[in-house]
Design a protein around this motif. Structure first.
Motif, PDB file in Angstrom:
ATOM      1  N   LEU A 117     -92.357  16.504  10.947  1.00  0.00           N
ATOM      2  CA  LEU A 117     -92.681  17.858  11.394  1.00  0.00           C
ATOM      3  C   LEU A 117     -91.427  18.615  11.830  1.00  0.00           C
ATOM      4  O   LEU A 117     -91.318  19.828  11.628  1.00  0.00           O
ATOM      5  N   ALA A 118     -90.467  17.880  12.420  1.00  0.00           N
ATOM      6  CA  ALA A 118     -89.198  18.513  12.801  1.00  0.00           C
ATOM      7  C   ALA A 118     -88.444  18.996  11.563  1.00  0.00           C
ATOM      8  O   ALA A 118     -87.880  20.094  11.551  1.00  0.00           O
ATOM      9  N   ALA A 119     -88.448  18.165  10.515  1.00  0.00           N
ATOM     10  CA  ALA A 119     -87.783  18.552   9.267  1.00  0.00           C
ATOM     11  C   ALA A 119     -88.463  19.770   8.647  1.00  0.00           C
ATOM     12  O   ALA A 119     -87.797  20.696   8.171  1.00  0.00           O
ATOM     13  N   GLU A 120     -89.807  19.777   8.673  1.00  0.00           N
ATOM     14  CA  GLU A 120     -90.539  20.918   8.119  1.00  0.00           C
ATOM     15  C   GLU A 120     -90.202  22.202   8.870  1.00  0.00           C
ATOM     16  O   GLU A 120     -90.010  23.265   8.268  1.00  0.00           O
ATOM     17  N   ALA A 121     -90.081  22.092  10.198  1.00  0.00           N
ATOM     18  CA  ALA A 121     -89.747  23.275  10.996  1.00  0.00           C
ATOM     19  C   ALA A 121     -88.367  23.814  10.633  1.00  0.00           C
ATOM     20  O   ALA A 121     -88.168  25.034  10.553  1.00  0.00           O
ATOM     21  N   MET A 122     -87.408  22.923  10.378  1.00  0.00           N
ATOM     22  CA  MET A 122     -86.052  23.370  10.066  1.00  0.00           C
ATOM     23  C   MET A 122     -85.933  23.926   8.652  1.00  0.00           C
ATOM     24  O   MET A 122     -84.947  24.600   8.337  1.00  0.00           O
ATOM     25  N   LEU A 123     -86.913  23.656   7.799  1.00  0.00           N
ATOM     26  CA  LEU A 123     -86.894  24.247   6.456  1.00  0.00           C
ATOM     27  C   LEU A 123     -87.140  25.756   6.495  1.00  0.00           C
ATOM     28  O   LEU A 123     -86.986  26.434   5.477  1.00  0.00           O
ATOM     29  N   GLU A 124     -87.500  26.271   7.653  1.00  0.00           N
ATOM     30  CA  GLU A 124     -87.593  27.728   7.817  1.00  0.00           C
ATOM     31  C   GLU A 124     -86.199  28.334   7.969  1.00  0.00           C
ATOM     32  O   GLU A 124     -86.018  29.539   7.825  1.00  0.00           O
ATOM     33  N   TYR A 125     -85.208  27.465   8.262  1.00  0.00           N
ATOM     34  CA  TYR A 125     -83.836  27.926   8.469  1.00  0.00           C
ATOM     35  C   TYR A 125     -82.913  27.560   7.316  1.00  0.00           C
ATOM     36  O   TYR A 125     -81.986  28.307   7.005  1.00  0.00           O
ATOM     37  N   VAL A 126     -83.115  26.375   6.724  1.00  0.00           N
ATOM     38  CA  VAL A 126     -82.170  25.843   5.734  1.00  0.00           C
ATOM     39  C   VAL A 126     -82.898  25.480   4.445  1.00  0.00           C
ATOM     40  O   VAL A 126     -84.129  25.517   4.363  1.00  0.00           O
ATOM     41  N   ASP A 127     -82.116  25.069   3.441  1.00  0.00           N
ATOM     42  CA  ASP A 127     -82.681  24.718   2.137  1.00  0.00           C
ATOM     43  C   ASP A 127     -82.991  23.229   2.007  1.00  0.00           C
ATOM     44  O   ASP A 127     -83.925  22.842   1.316  1.00  0.00           O
ATOM     45  N   ILE A 128     -82.171  22.382   2.646  1.00  0.00           N
ATOM     46  CA  ILE A 128     -82.375  20.928   2.599  1.00  0.00           C
ATOM     47  C   ILE A 128     -82.173  20.357   3.994  1.00  0.00           C
ATOM     48  O   ILE A 128     -81.286  20.785   4.729  1.00  0.00           O
ATOM     49  N   VAL A 129     -83.001  19.366   4.348  1.00  0.00           N
ATOM     50  CA  VAL A 129     -82.849  18.619   5.597  1.00  0.00           C
ATOM     51  C   VAL A 129     -82.745  17.139   5.261  1.00  0.00           C
ATOM     52  O   VAL A 129     -83.610  16.586   4.576  1.00  0.00           O
ATOM     53  N   LEU A 130     -81.669  16.499   5.735  1.00  0.00           N
ATOM     54  CA  LEU A 130     -81.522  15.050   5.642  1.00  0.00           C
ATOM     55  C   LEU A 130     -81.694  14.506   7.053  1.00  0.00           C
ATOM     56  O   LEU A 130     -80.894  14.823   7.949  1.00  0.00           O
ATOM     57  N   LEU A 131     -82.729  13.701   7.255  1.00  0.00           N
ATOM     58  CA  LEU A 131     -83.043  13.225   8.596  1.00  0.00           C
ATOM     59  C   LEU A 131     -83.133  11.705   8.587  1.00  0.00           C
ATOM     60  O   LEU A 131     -83.999  11.127   7.932  1.00  0.00           O
ATOM     61  N   THR A 132     -82.224  11.049   9.312  1.00  0.00           N
ATOM     62  CA  THR A 132     -82.258   9.594   9.435  1.00  0.00           C
ATOM     63  C   THR A 132     -83.048   9.242  10.691  1.00  0.00           C
ATOM     64  O   THR A 132     -82.831   9.816  11.758  1.00  0.00           O
ATOM     65  N   ALA A 133     -83.959   8.281  10.543  1.00  0.00           N
ATOM     66  CA  ALA A 133     -84.870   7.940  11.640  1.00  0.00           C
ATOM     67  C   ALA A 133     -84.798   6.464  12.001  1.00  0.00           C
ATOM     68  O   ALA A 133     -85.814   5.828  12.302  1.00  0.00           O
ATOM     69  N   GLY A 134     -83.591   5.893  11.957  1.00  0.00           N
ATOM     70  CA  GLY A 134     -83.384   4.507  12.377  1.00  0.00           C
ATOM     71  C   GLY A 134     -84.230   3.524  11.587  1.00  0.00           C
ATOM     72  O   GLY A 134     -84.278   3.578  10.351  1.00  0.00           O
ATOM     73  N   PRO A 135     -84.948   2.639  12.288  1.00  0.00           N
ATOM     74  CA  PRO A 135     -85.758   1.619  11.593  1.00  0.00           C
ATOM     75  C   PRO A 135     -86.927   2.206  10.808  1.00  0.00           C
ATOM     76  O   PRO A 135     -87.535   1.516   9.989  1.00  0.00           O
ATOM     77  N   ASP A 136     -87.254   3.485  11.046  1.00  0.00           N
ATOM     78  CA  ASP A 136     -88.341   4.128  10.297  1.00  0.00           C
ATOM     79  C   ASP A 136     -87.869   4.692   8.963  1.00  0.00           C
ATOM     80  O   ASP A 136     -88.670   5.257   8.206  1.00  0.00           O
ATOM     81  N   GLY A 137     -86.578   4.565   8.672  1.00  0.00           N
ATOM     82  CA  GLY A 137     -86.083   4.984   7.368  1.00  0.00           C
ATOM     83  C   GLY A 137     -85.456   6.360   7.375  1.00  0.00           C
ATOM     84  O   GLY A 137     -84.836   6.783   8.343  1.00  0.00           O
ATOM     85  N   MET A 138     -85.665   7.084   6.293  1.00  0.00           N
ATOM     86  CA  MET A 138     -84.947   8.342   6.071  1.00  0.00           C
ATOM     87  C   MET A 138     -85.854   9.351   5.368  1.00  0.00           C
ATOM     88  O   MET A 138     -86.670   8.992   4.517  1.00  0.00           O
ATOM     89  N   TYR A 139     -85.697  10.612   5.760  1.00  0.00           N
ATOM     90  CA  TYR A 139     -86.434  11.703   5.130  1.00  0.00           C
ATOM     91  C   TYR A 139     -85.442  12.654   4.453  1.00  0.00           C
ATOM     92  O   TYR A 139     -84.389  12.952   5.003  1.00  0.00           O
ATOM     93  N   LEU A 140     -85.793  13.112   3.259  1.00  0.00           N
ATOM     94  CA  LEU A 140     -85.047  14.171   2.596  1.00  0.00           C
ATOM     95  C   LEU A 140     -86.055  15.247   2.216  1.00  0.00           C
ATOM     96  O   LEU A 140     -87.013  14.975   1.479  1.00  0.00           O
TER      97      LEU A 140
END
Length: 432
Positions: free
Chosen positions: A267-290
Motif C-alpha cells: 500500500l505504501a508503494a501504491e501511494a508513492m505511485l501518485e508521485y513517481v513512475d517506479i517504486v522499488l521497495l525491499t522488505a527484508g525477509p518478506d522479499g521485494m516489490y517492484l
C-alpha cells in the motif's frame, strides 16, 4: 615491432595501417551508454577495540557518534598504531550502487562527488579508489584539500558495534562540478536523500542542480531514501523533491512507512505511485516489490500464481514492461512481488548494501533498454516508449538475485558479476 622465429604475421603491430582507437576509461556522452551517480564519498573502516578505547575518545558505546576531524584523525591514528583495523571498504549508498552497476554491466558509470586532491598511501581516498570498479569514471570528481568521509565501526570484545562518523569534506561538492553534458547523455541519474541533512553545505544545491539537468534533458532520475529517521525529519521536503524531479524511488519498508504513514509495503508503494513512475521497495525477509505504470494497450498478464494482499490480485499484469506515466495514453498501475532468492542465505550477518544491489540491477535493465534503443531503434522492443528492457517480474528476479549475492558474501558491494550458470537450476534448464 618484429619478433624472432617463424610467424605468419609480418608485424605484431601492422605499421602500414591506421592505429586503432584504444578504449578510454573516460565517458564519452555521444558514444557510451552509462549512468551517473551523485554521492557523499565515504570509506567504511572496521576495527576491533577495547571498552577503554571508547572511553579514551569519549565515544558512546552502541551508538552512532558524529566526531570532528581532529578526533577522527586521532582515532584513526591510534587504530593504525595498534594495528586494530581489519578492513577498509568503499562506502556510500550511491557509490555502492554504481560500482555494482559497472560490475554487472561490465560497462562505464560516472561518479560525482569529492575526492582528496592529494592521495597518500593508506588514506581514506586511497582505499576508496582501490575498492571501486575501474569502470567507474572518476574524472569529474571535485578535488578537496581535506579527507573524504570516514565511517569508523568500532567492535568491542562483547560484539557490540559503535560508530564514529567523520564527514570530512564529503559535503563540499558544489554546483560548478555538476557537468550538464555528462548528465544529458546518461541513461539514468541516481542520487540519495542524505544531502538533505546538510542544509548549510553546498552538496544539497549540487544534488538539486543535477536533478534539474536530468529533468531538463529527459534523463530518468532515481532517488534512494537514506534512513527512517532522515525521512521522518525531512518528510515534507522529500515529498516536494520527489514530486518535482524523481522518476524511480528506492526504499525499504521502514522508510516507506515513514514517508507514507502506511505499514503495508504494498500500500505504501501504491501511494508513492501518485508521485513517481517506479517504486522499488525491499522488505527484508518478506522479499521485494517492484511497482510502476504501463499503458493499458501494452499490459501483459502473468502466468505466475496470482497474489493478493493489501490489494487483490495485485500481480496480474507483472509481465508488462515499465513506462513513464506521462508516456501512457491510459496508464495502469502494475505490481510485482518476489520472495527472497532461495529463501535467503542461511545466516545473514549484515544487510548493508542489499538494497543498493537490487537498485543496481534495475539500473542495468534501464541502461540496457537505452542501449538497445540507440542501437536498434526500429526493433519491436521499442514499439512504445518503455523505460526498461524487461518486465516487472523479470527485473524483480534479477534484483532479488543480486541482493542475495551481496547478503551471501557479507559485503556491501559485489566483487564479481553473477555466474553465467546457476548451480541451483537443473541442467535441463540450460539445455532449452
Amino acid at each position: 615491432m618484429r619478433f624472432p622465429g617463424r610467424r605468419k604475421l609480418k608485424h605484431y603491430f601492422p605499421v602500414s595501417q591506421p592505429k586503432p582507437v584504444l578504449p578510454t576509461s573516460e565517458v564519452q556522452p555521444d558514444k557510451d551508454t552509462y549512468i551517473v551517480g551523485l554521492d557523499e564519498t565515504i570509506v567504511d573502516v572496521v576495527a576491533n577495540v577495547s571498552d577503554q578505547f571508547l572511553e579514551t575518545f569519549n565515544i558512546q558505546k552502541g551508538l552512532s557518534n558524529l566526531v570532528d576531524p581532529e578526533t577522527a584523525s586521532a582515532i584513526y591514528g591510534e587504530l593504525t598504531a595498534q594495528n586494530s583495523i581489519s578492513d577498509h571498504f568503499a562506502g556510500g549508498t550511491i557509490g555502492n550502487t554504481i560500482h555494482n552497476y559497472s560490475v554487472l554491466a561490465d560497462d562505464k558509470s560516472v561518479l560525482l562527488g569529492v575526492m582528496s586532491a592529494n592521495i597518500t598511501l593508506g588514506s581514506p581516498a586511497y582505499h576508496y579508489i582501490c575498492h571501486t570498479s575501474s569502470k567507474v569514471d572518476m574524472n569529474h570528481l571535485q578535488g578537496v584539500a581535506g579527507d573524504i568521509g570516514r565511517g569508523i565501526t568500532l567492535i568491542t570484545p562483547d560484539g557490540e558495534r559503535t560508530f564514529a562518523i567523520a564527514p570530512g569534506d564529503m559535503d563540499e561538492l558544489d554546483t560548478d562540478h555538476i557537468p550538464e553534458n555528462i548528465i544529458a547523455g546518461a541513461a539514468a541519474l541516481v542520487t540519495c536523500a542524505y544531502p538533505l541533512r546538510h542544509q548549510g553545505k553546498p552538496i544539497k544545491q549540487a544534488m538539486v542542480k543535477a536533478l534539474q539537468y536530468a529533468h531538463q534533458h529527459h534523463v530518468p532520475t532515481v532517488l534512494t531514501l537514506g534512513t527512517k529517521h532522515l525521512v521522518e525529519e525531512h518528510r515534507e521536503e522529500l515529498l516536494e523533491l520527489i514530486k518535482n524531479y524523481v522518476n524511480v524511488l528506492a526504499m525499504n519498508e521502514l522508510e516507506a512507512e515513514a514517508l507514507t504513514g502506511l505499514a503495508d509495503p504494498l500500500l505504501a508503494a501504491e501511494a508513492m505511485l501518485e508521485y513517481v513512475d517506479i517504486v522499488l521497495l525491499t522488505a527484508g525477509p518478506d522479499g521485494m516489490y517492484l511497482c510502476g505504470h504501463t499503458d493499458d494497450e501494452f499490459k501483459r498478464e502473468t502466468t505466475n500464481p496470482i497474489k493478493s494482499g493489501g490489494l487483490a490480485d495485485f500481480n496480474r499484469w507483472e509481465f508488462s514492461r515499465p513506462m513513464l506515466r506521462e508516456a501512457c495514453k491510459q496508464p495502469i498501475k502494475v505490481f510485482s512481488h518476489i520472495d527472497p532468492y532461495m529463501g535467503g542465505p542461511e545466516k545473514i550477518r549484515n544487510t548493508n548494501g542489499a538494497g543498493d544491489g537490487a537498485l543496481s540491477a534495475l539500473l542495468h535493465d534501464i541502461s540496457a533498454n537505452h542501449f538497445h534503443k540507440e542501437t536498434i531503434p526500429n526493433s519491436s522492443k521499442h514499439s512504445a516508449p518503455f523505460l526498461a528492457y524487461s518486465s516487472f517480474a523479470q527485473i524483480c528476479k534479477y534484483s532479488n538475485r543480486v541482493s542475495y549475492e551481496i547478503l551471501a558474501h557479507n559485503a556491501s558491494r559485489l566483487s564479481r558479476g553473477l555466474p553465467e550458470r546457476e548451480d541451483s537450476l537443473e541442467e535441463a534448464y540450460w539445455e532449452r
